[in-house]
Design a protein around this motif. Structure first.
Motif, mmCIF file in Angstrom:
data_model
loop_
_atom_site.group_PDB
_atom_site.id
_atom_site.type_symbol
_atom_site.label_atom_id
_atom_site.label_comp_id
_atom_site.label_asym_id
_atom_site.label_seq_id
_atom_site.Cartn_x
_atom_site.Cartn_y
_atom_site.Cartn_z
ATOM 1 N N HIS A 237 4.773 -8.657 4.850
ATOM 2 C CA HIS A 237 4.162 -7.415 4.345
ATOM 3 C C HIS A 237 5.207 -6.519 3.704
ATOM 4 O O HIS A 237 5.017 -6.009 2.594
ATOM 5 N N TRP A 238 6.340 -6.336 4.393
ATOM 6 C CA TRP A 238 7.346 -5.423 3.860
ATOM 7 C C TRP A 238 8.026 -5.983 2.621
ATOM 8 O O TRP A 238 8.398 -5.234 1.715
ATOM 9 N N LEU A 239 8.179 -7.296 2.536
ATOM 10 C CA LEU A 239 8.727 -7.874 1.317
ATOM 11 C C LEU A 239 7.818 -7.578 0.124
ATOM 12 O O LEU A 239 8.297 -7.239 -0.967
ATOM 13 N N ALA A 240 6.505 -7.677 0.337
ATOM 14 C CA ALA A 240 5.567 -7.350 -0.737
ATOM 15 C C ALA A 240 5.649 -5.882 -1.107
ATOM 16 O O ALA A 240 5.595 -5.516 -2.292
ATOM 17 N N GLU A 241 5.824 -5.018 -0.114
ATOM 18 C CA GLU A 241 5.936 -3.584 -0.387
ATOM 19 C C GLU A 241 7.202 -3.271 -1.184
ATOM 20 O O GLU A 241 7.215 -2.349 -2.004
ATOM 21 N N PHE A 242 8.258 -4.043 -0.956
ATOM 22 C CA PHE A 242 9.506 -3.834 -1.688
ATOM 23 C C PHE A 242 9.526 -4.557 -3.035
ATOM 24 O O PHE A 242 10.543 -4.568 -3.716
ATOM 25 N N GLY A 243 8.397 -5.174 -3.393
ATOM 26 C CA GLY A 243 8.309 -5.805 -4.706
ATOM 27 C C GLY A 243 8.734 -7.254 -4.738
ATOM 28 O O GLY A 243 9.053 -7.781 -5.802
ATOM 29 N N CYS A 244 8.760 -7.925 -3.586
ATOM 30 C CA CYS A 244 9.125 -9.348 -3.526
ATOM 31 C C CYS A 244 7.964 -10.129 -2.915
ATOM 32 O O CYS A 244 8.009 -10.502 -1.725
ATOM 33 N N PRO A 245 6.893 -10.338 -3.664
ATOM 34 C CA PRO A 245 5.707 -10.981 -3.092
ATOM 35 C C PRO A 245 5.891 -12.445 -2.755
ATOM 36 O O PRO A 245 5.109 -13.013 -1.996
ATOM 37 N N ALA A 246 6.910 -13.106 -3.331
ATOM 38 C CA ALA A 246 7.103 -14.546 -3.076
ATOM 39 C C ALA A 246 7.454 -14.779 -1.610
ATOM 40 O O ALA A 246 8.206 -14.025 -1.000
ATOM 41 N N TRP A 247 6.878 -15.856 -1.048
ATOM 42 C CA TRP A 247 7.179 -16.243 0.333
ATOM 43 C C TRP A 247 7.278 -17.759 0.372
ATOM 44 O O TRP A 247 6.395 -18.459 -0.118
ATOM 45 N N ASN A 248 8.354 -18.261 0.933
ATOM 46 C CA ASN A 248 8.557 -19.701 0.981
ATOM 47 C C ASN A 248 9.311 -20.052 2.258
ATOM 48 O O ASN A 248 9.770 -19.158 2.987
ATOM 49 N N PRO A 249 9.426 -21.350 2.552
ATOM 50 C CA PRO A 249 10.097 -21.742 3.804
ATOM 51 C C PRO A 249 11.531 -21.233 3.912
ATOM 52 O O PRO A 249 12.001 -20.935 5.022
ATOM 53 N N GLU A 250 12.228 -21.119 2.801
ATOM 54 C CA GLU A 250 13.618 -20.627 2.851
ATOM 55 C C GLU A 250 13.654 -19.162 3.304
ATOM 56 O O GLU A 250 14.509 -18.780 4.127
ATOM 57 N N ILE A 251 12.747 -18.345 2.779
ATOM 58 C CA ILE A 251 12.689 -16.939 3.188
ATOM 59 C C ILE A 251 12.268 -16.839 4.649
ATOM 60 O O ILE A 251 12.788 -16.015 5.404
ATOM 61 N N GLU A 252 11.336 -17.680 5.069
ATOM 62 C CA GLU A 252 10.898 -17.664 6.468
ATOM 63 C C GLU A 252 12.063 -17.986 7.397
ATOM 64 O O GLU A 252 12.252 -17.326 8.429
ATOM 65 N N ARG A 253 12.855 -19.001 7.047
ATOM 66 C CA ARG A 253 14.030 -19.328 7.871
ATOM 67 C C ARG A 253 15.013 -18.176 7.900
ATOM 68 O O ARG A 253 15.602 -17.859 8.949
ATOM 69 N N ALA A 254 15.207 -17.517 6.749
ATOM 70 C CA ALA A 254 16.122 -16.380 6.701
ATOM 71 C C ALA A 254 15.622 -15.245 7.587
ATOM 72 O O ALA A 254 16.409 -14.573 8.279
ATOM 73 N N ALA A 255 14.304 -15.016 7.589
ATOM 74 C CA ALA A 255 13.736 -13.960 8.438
ATOM 75 C C ALA A 255 13.926 -14.281 9.913
ATOM 76 O O ALA A 255 14.265 -13.400 10.723
#
Length: 282
Positions: A237-255
């Protein structure tokens, strides 16, 4: 010489409270401020020029607490009876943010927010007397509230909540957040030392004194640590609010790695991760 005197007066002005201490009632948010003046503490109500506004929809996975908070505050803003609120539980789960979000939701209905530091709670009776009779509805907000033995603000807050000979005004409520359910440290000795406690003949009365403050809040809201799914949803949600709507396994691992490094999963940690990620990819 005149220039030096003017410079000295400007430096003194920073140290002194404003000459006109009457509040700017046009403001929607305030802070209770204090300064030392000639050996005594002087307090005044300072308008906040740029208050921190949060939207209710940005607070994720605390829907039951959000619903109760909105209901109670809507009653209060509409002039009906409502309760003082104590928000307790895990850190970073939205306790303080919920107070600010509910105020932002209802500020156009006449709701005002006043932040008071724990150290200044001794002035609470003075502040409440200042607010009595005003047409606005005021939430007195104390964040991260806890007390140690002998804190002067403890009894002042008890009296304002319920216990003073002066009736509490119907246009003031107290909202407080804390990581401690009973606002004071509790020890095994409170139960183990049944024969005496610090010389007291009746040790159970010392325990009752410790929990009596939290009992004066009419509404308790408890917040719990996020599980992994809730944390990832908040980060997305917050990534979308900051203007980064993309979500992928790499971002999930980073989170997940971010939360692991912080040793916690919460809405605050999710916001911090999204803020960092958005800055990297700007």
């Amino acid at each position: 010489m005149l220039d030096r005197i003017e410079l000295l007066l400007r430096r003194l002005e920073v140290l002194l409270p404003p000459l006109d201490q009457s509040p700017d009632w046009r403001a929607h948010a305030f802070r209770w401020r204090k300064k030392d003046v000639l050996g005594s503490r002087v307090g005044w109500l300072e308008a906040v020029a740029a208050p921190h506004r949060i939207r209710l929809e940005d607070l994720q996975h605390i829907e039951p607490q959000k619903a109760e908070m909105v209901r109670n505050t809507r009653q209060f803003a509409a002039g009906r009876s409502a309760n003082n609120v104590l928000l307790t539980g895990a850190r970073g789960t939205g306790k303080s943010s919920l107070v600010k979000a509910v105020w932002h939701e209802l500020e156009q209905a006449g709701l005002r927010l006043i932040e008071v530091d724990k150290a200044d709670l001794v002035d609470l009776p003075e502040l409440v007397a200042l607010l009595a009779g005003r047409p606005e509805r005021f939430i007195v907000f104390c964040d991260d509230l806890s007390f140690e033995e002998g804190d002067a603000g403890y009894k002042a807050l008890k009296s304002v909540l319920d216990g003073s000979v002066v009736a509490a005004p119907d246009n003031v409520l107290v909202y407080a957040t804390s990581n401690r359910r009973h606002l004071m440290p509790e020890y095994f000795d409170d139960n183990a030392r049944t024969r005496h406690q610090d010389g007291e003949i009746h040790p159970h009365e010392a325990v009752e004194e410790k929990i009596s403050l939290s009992e004066r809040f009419g509404l308790w809201l408890t917040f719990y640590a996020f599980d992994q799914d809730a944390y990832l949803a908040a980060a997305r949600h917050w990534l979308a609010e900051f203007g980064c709507p993309a979500w992928n396994p790499e971002i999930e691992r980073a989170a997940l790695n971010w939360a692991l490094a912080r040793g916690a999963r919460s809405g605050r940690v999710a916001w911090q991760f999204a803020r960092d990620r958005a800055g990297r990819e700007a």
